[in-house]
Design a protein around this motif. Structure first.
Motif, PDB file in Angstrom:
ATOM      1  N   GLY A  75       0.786  -1.226   0.000  1.00  0.00           N
ATOM      2  CA  GLY A  75       0.000   0.000   0.000  1.00  0.00           C
ATOM      3  C   GLY A  75       0.820   1.279   0.000  1.00  0.00           C
ATOM      4  N   LYS A  76       2.127   1.154   0.179  1.00  0.00           N
ATOM      5  CA  LYS A  76       2.984   2.346   0.218  1.00  0.00           C
ATOM      6  C   LYS A  76       3.503   2.732  -1.164  1.00  0.00           C
ATOM      7  CE  LYS A  76       4.749   2.007   4.995  1.00  0.00           C
ATOM      8  NZ  LYS A  76       3.856   0.980   5.552  1.00  0.00           N
ATOM      9  N   PHE A  77       3.342   1.833  -2.137  1.00  0.00           N
ATOM     10  CA  PHE A  77       3.869   2.072  -3.476  1.00  0.00           C
ATOM     11  C   PHE A  77       2.812   1.688  -4.519  1.00  0.00           C
ATOM     12  CE2 PHE A  77       7.214   0.778  -0.562  1.00  0.00           C
ATOM     13  CZ  PHE A  77       8.066   1.874  -0.624  1.00  0.00           C
ATOM     14  N   LYS A  78       2.885   2.347  -5.646  1.00  0.00           N
ATOM     15  CA  LYS A  78       1.966   2.008  -6.733  1.00  0.00           C
ATOM     16  C   LYS A  78       2.213   0.585  -7.195  1.00  0.00           C
ATOM     17  CE  LYS A  78       0.354   3.582 -11.272  1.00  0.00           C
ATOM     18  NZ  LYS A  78       0.521   4.605 -12.343  1.00  0.00           N
ATOM     19  N   ARG A  79       3.490   0.201  -7.272  1.00  0.00           N
ATOM     20  CA  ARG A  79       3.851  -1.161  -7.670  1.00  0.00           C
ATOM     21  C   ARG A  79       4.801  -1.751  -6.633  1.00  0.00           C
ATOM     22  NH1 ARG A  79       6.853  -1.987 -12.027  1.00  0.00           N
ATOM     23  NH2 ARG A  79       5.882  -3.973 -12.572  1.00  0.00           N
ATOM     24  N   LEU A  80       4.453  -2.905  -6.115  1.00  0.00           N
ATOM     25  CA  LEU A  80       5.311  -3.663  -5.219  1.00  0.00           C
ATOM     26  C   LEU A  80       5.551  -5.003  -5.899  1.00  0.00           C
ATOM     27  CD1 LEU A  80       6.807  -3.989  -2.530  1.00  0.00           C
ATOM     28  CD2 LEU A  80       4.665  -4.827  -1.528  1.00  0.00           C
ATOM     29  N   VAL A  81       6.787  -5.214  -6.333  1.00  0.00           N
ATOM     30  CA  VAL A  81       7.132  -6.355  -7.177  1.00  0.00           C
ATOM     31  C   VAL A  81       8.072  -7.294  -6.425  1.00  0.00           C
ATOM     32  CG1 VAL A  81       8.124  -7.067  -9.396  1.00  0.00           C
ATOM     33  CG2 VAL A  81       6.947  -4.854  -9.201  1.00  0.00           C
ATOM     34  N   VAL A  82       7.852  -8.583  -6.581  1.00  0.00           N
ATOM     35  CA  VAL A  82       8.799  -9.580  -6.080  1.00  0.00           C
ATOM     36  C   VAL A  82       9.283 -10.404  -7.271  1.00  0.00           C
ATOM     37  CG1 VAL A  82       9.039 -11.728  -4.777  1.00  0.00           C
ATOM     38  CG2 VAL A  82       7.956  -9.757  -3.721  1.00  0.00           C
ATOM     39  N   SER A  83      10.608 -10.512  -7.411  1.00  0.00           N
ATOM     40  CA  SER A  83      11.209 -11.318  -8.486  1.00  0.00           C
ATOM     41  C   SER A  83      11.733 -12.614  -7.885  1.00  0.00           C
ATOM     42  CB  SER A  83      12.352 -10.550  -9.152  1.00  0.00           C
ATOM     43  OG  SER A  83      11.867  -9.406  -9.814  1.00  0.00           O
ATOM     44  N   SER A  84      11.214 -13.735  -8.362  1.00  0.00           N
ATOM     45  CA  SER A  84      11.517 -15.033  -7.762  1.00  0.00           C
ATOM     46  C   SER A  84      11.837 -16.071  -8.831  1.00  0.00           C
ATOM     47  CB  SER A  84      10.303 -15.506  -6.948  1.00  0.00           C
ATOM     48  OG  SER A  84      10.452 -16.832  -6.507  1.00  0.00           O
ATOM     49  N   ASN A  85      12.579 -17.115  -8.424  1.00  0.00           N
ATOM     50  CA  ASN A  85      12.776 -18.226  -9.355  1.00  0.00           C
ATOM     51  C   ASN A  85      11.593 -19.187  -9.323  1.00  0.00           C
ATOM     52  OD1 ASN A  85      13.208 -20.096  -7.128  1.00  0.00           O
ATOM     53  ND2 ASN A  85      15.344 -19.431  -7.037  1.00  0.00           N
TER      54      ASN A  85
END
Length: 336
Positions: A75-85
């Protein structure tokens, strides 16, 4: 200057040892930020009105703080992304991610287990595809990305078929950068002409299938996307007052696992230490970031005279990896 985008490697820990990884195998993760430091970092990034926080690793889901960090950042950012294998994502993990992230980026380096597992390890492809399906069931936006090299370049169209069969709207590609493991396990760097053909074919094929196919390289966008080319030409007319392309030091930077701020994950150029300074102080006063903001005026080789110098500028990490000089021309670019 506004800080739009931050990539943060939350941990050095990883359960794989991919042949093209930018990291060397790290024996200890004792220097990773603790939970209090992680929350402080999130607060400081939010204060900069940053729209995207992208959390990577290592394998970020191996961080002991990952759920608390995502909950705190949600909720603090427009986009919160996690990059995972994708290998550690099960039903429970997928539900957790669905509560907090806007996008999950899953690495896919080939259209099947034979290609993908050669690069990432036995059984990894099936686990990555399973992770994608679990997240899709929970309506999490998925992005997949293929790291291009000579080993997998002939399977790019099949990779796009895979994206289509999985019901994904996008498929992303990036070229291999010879650093970390990629120096030890030579999967093959594409020549500029090989890269042009590979990306051009992929983008054209994607359009036929109704998929958005793109590369992180700005010269690729300029070549194959008319809107991007028009924007680049307008940027170039500003003669350096406006900078397009890679935004290192201009509106983005990279945070290492131990709180060191660097240009990007592929460049050993250190700009400050969050354990000793505030993010705002580093962003406003770092001499290395000041250099980054003027780098387009000092490029060498064909990048120095390119008609898209201020709109693109090539990849400084690739230039450094190939030549040892951050200012040298990007030999992976085909634009003359």
């Amino acid at each position: 200057m506004k800080l739009d985008y931050v990539q943060w490697d939350i941990t050095s820990a990883c359960n794989l040892n991919c042949l093209h990884c930018r990291e060397k195998v790290i024996e200890s993760v004792k220097d990773d930020l603790n939970l209090k430091e992680c929350k402080s970092l999130i607060d400081q990034i939010q204060e900069c009105d940053t729209h995207t926080l992208s959390i990577a690793g290592g394998e970020p889901l191996m961080s002991p703080h990952i759920e608390e960090v995502l909950k705190y950042a949600a909720g603090k950012f427009k986009r919160l992304v996690v990059s995972s294998n994708g290998t550690t994502i099960n039903k429970k993990t997928a539900v957790m991610l669905s509560k907090y992230v806007t996008t999950a980026q899953i690495s896919i380096d080939g259209p099947n287990f034979k290609t993908h597992d050669h690069i990432r390890g036995k059984g990894v492809f099936n686990k990555a595809v399973r992770a994608i399906k679990l997240l899709q069931d929970l309506e999490v936006k998925i992005g997949i990305r293929m790291t291009l090299c000579k080993y997998n370049k002939d399977f790019v169209l099949e990779y796009i078929d895979l994206a289509k069969n999985l019901g994904l709207p996008d498929a992303y590609l990036r070229r291999i950068i010879p650093s970390g493991n990629a120096l030890k396990y030579d999967l093959g760097i594409l020549s500029a002409e090989e890269l042009k053909k590979c990306l051009g074919d992929a983008i054209s094929y994607g359009r036929k299938l109704g998929l958005h196919v793109a590369s992180a390289d700005y010269f690729c966008q300029i070549e194959f996307n008319e809107q991007a080319r028009i924007k680049a030409e307008k940027t170039q007319q500003e003669d350096g007052k406006v900078i397009g392309g890679c935004a290192l030091g201009i509106n983005s930077f990279y945070v290492m696992q131990n709180g060191i701020i660097a240009y990007c994950p592929y460049l050993p150029v250190f700009c400050g230490d969050l354990r000793k300074q505030s993010l705002q102080e580093i962003w406003e006063t770092s001499e290395m970031l000041k250099i980054a903001r003027s780098i387009r005026f000092n490029l060498k080789g064909k990048c120095s005279s390119c008609r898209y110098k201020f709109a693109c500028g090539g990849c400084r990490a690739y230039a450094y990896a190939v030549s040892g000089d951050i200012l040298s021309e990007d030999t992976g670019c085909w634009i003359e």
